[in-house]
Enzyme design. Structure first.
Site, PDB file in Angstrom:
ATOM      1  N   ASP A 176     123.276  -0.296  34.123  1.00  0.00           N
ATOM      2  CA  ASP A 176     123.313  -1.731  34.409  1.00  0.00           C
ATOM      3  C   ASP A 176     123.042  -2.002  35.890  1.00  0.00           C
ATOM      4  O   ASP A 176     122.728  -3.136  36.270  1.00  0.00           O
ATOM      5  CB  ASP A 176     124.703  -2.302  34.077  1.00  0.00           C
ATOM      6  CG  ASP A 176     124.734  -3.084  32.784  1.00  0.00           C
ATOM      7  OD1 ASP A 176     123.711  -3.671  32.413  1.00  0.00           O
ATOM      8  OD2 ASP A 176     125.817  -3.116  32.153  1.00  0.00           O
ATOM      9  N   GLN A 234     129.565  -3.805  27.911  1.00  0.00           N
ATOM     10  CA  GLN A 234     129.096  -5.178  27.720  1.00  0.00           C
ATOM     11  C   GLN A 234     130.084  -6.164  28.341  1.00  0.00           C
ATOM     12  O   GLN A 234     131.289  -6.088  28.110  1.00  0.00           O
ATOM     13  CB  GLN A 234     128.906  -5.470  26.217  1.00  0.00           C
ATOM     14  CG  GLN A 234     128.302  -6.818  25.903  1.00  0.00           C
ATOM     15  CD  GLN A 234     126.869  -7.004  26.407  1.00  0.00           C
ATOM     16  OE1 GLN A 234     126.109  -6.057  26.538  1.00  0.00           O
ATOM     17  NE2 GLN A 234     126.503  -8.233  26.698  1.00  0.00           N
ATOM     18  N   LYS A 253     120.598  -3.858  21.673  1.00  0.00           N
ATOM     19  CA  LYS A 253     120.443  -2.715  22.586  1.00  0.00           C
ATOM     20  C   LYS A 253     120.433  -1.407  21.793  1.00  0.00           C
ATOM     21  O   LYS A 253     119.610  -0.522  22.041  1.00  0.00           O
ATOM     22  CB  LYS A 253     121.579  -2.713  23.625  1.00  0.00           C
ATOM     23  CG  LYS A 253     121.427  -3.810  24.668  1.00  0.00           C
ATOM     24  CD  LYS A 253     122.658  -4.009  25.549  1.00  0.00           C
ATOM     25  CE  LYS A 253     122.446  -5.210  26.472  1.00  0.00           C
ATOM     26  NZ  LYS A 253     123.631  -5.565  27.279  1.00  0.00           N
TER      27      LYS A 253
END
Ligand code: GUN
Length: 278
Positions: A114, A91, A47
């Site tokens: 997200d 994460q 990422k």
């Protein structure tokens, strides 16, 4: 035919990089990794690299596995207030002593790239989506490249996680498909899948879905990334046998995985534009 996620993701990244080149300020993404789970570390590194490639400002924040809930919440709060940061991603999974849900809810919904905050999930359910979970949104982008009209199609999502299965079902419903959500305990899954025009596998069991469960001409999207004992990667679908039946199928690796990251960049750009317009 193969749906080449790597290629579609690359095109998306190029289009994002072209847009970023015209901006006065760089879109900023902060990624928090707690602990040293090797798979999570790889995802976070990918990422971070993708951000740099398209010209974003990226902050990779590593926290030790013994961080307290309060410390993690104050890190999120700091990033909520940081004007350089348009997107915040924590994460998952987090170590078991931490409450992931409370951390997600602490993220400013306008920086929730997200799309996991209840406010963004709620909007997705109302078909008024703003920031949408990356993997399901990336799958919709892939489906769009096939040119298949989803309206009225029978779609089955196998797996009901908050990250993939549930939002995936909602995306397909928003596209006016007929959606069934199954899981690893579903009775007679093969017979159900046999009816499906589109199958999205996100159950986390390597090669569970066999080719003879797939309807001739179906579209098969494999979200699974499972590490086998020999070190190789396998999806949730038995690719070799499913390929014989499917009209379109995604490989693992090189299918959905790259799309998740490209879509994260897309969401960060969306969050950036919304903040700049304010
Ligand atoms: N872990 C596995 N997939 C994801 C994702 O899309 N976002 C975050 N934050 N964690 C994940």
């Amino acid at each position: 035919m193969i749906i080449d996620g790597k290629q579609i993701a690359k095109k998306l990244r190029i289009s994002i990089a072209d847009q970023v080149a015209t901006l006065d300020r760089k879109p900023g993404l902060a990624v928090i990794l707690v602990g040293d789970d090797p798979a999570s570390a790889v995802y976070v590194r990918n990422k971070d690299n993708a951000c740099k490639e398209v010209g974003f400002y990226a902050e990779k924040i590593n926290k030790s596995a013994d961080i307290t809930q309060t410390e993690l919440l104050s890190e999120v709060e700091r990033l909520n207030k940081d004007d350089k940061i348009d997107g915040i991603l924590v994460q998952l999974p987090l170590p078991s002593h931490l409450d992931a849900n409370q951390v997600i809810e602490a993220i400013n919904p306008n920086k929730d790239v997200d799309g996991f905050h209840s406010e963004n999930i709620g909007k997705l359910m109302q078909n008024k989506a703003y920031l949408r979970p990356c993997t399901p949104k990336g799958v919709m982008t892939m489906l769009a490249t096939t040119g298949i009209d989803l309206v009225g199609k029978d779609c089955i999502v196998v797996g009901a996680s908050n990250i993939v299965g549930r939002p995936m079902a909602m995306e397909l419903l928003n596209a006016r498909a007929t959606v069934t959500i199954c899981n690893s305990k579903t009775q007679d899954l093969p017979a159900k899948l046999k009816q499906a025009d589109v199958v999205v596998a996100a159950v986390g069991i390597p090669k569970m879905i066999q080719g003879d469960w797939i309807k001739e001409g179906a579209v098969v999207i494999d979200v699974g990334i499972n590490r086998l004992d020999d070190g190789s990667l396998a999806g949730d679908v038995d690719f070799d046998s499913a390929q014989q039946k499917a009209a379109w199928i995604t490989p693992v690796p090189g299918g959905v995985g790259p799309m998740t990251i490209a879509t994260l960049l897309e969401n960060t750009l969306t969050a950036y534009k919304a903040r700049e317009e304010k």
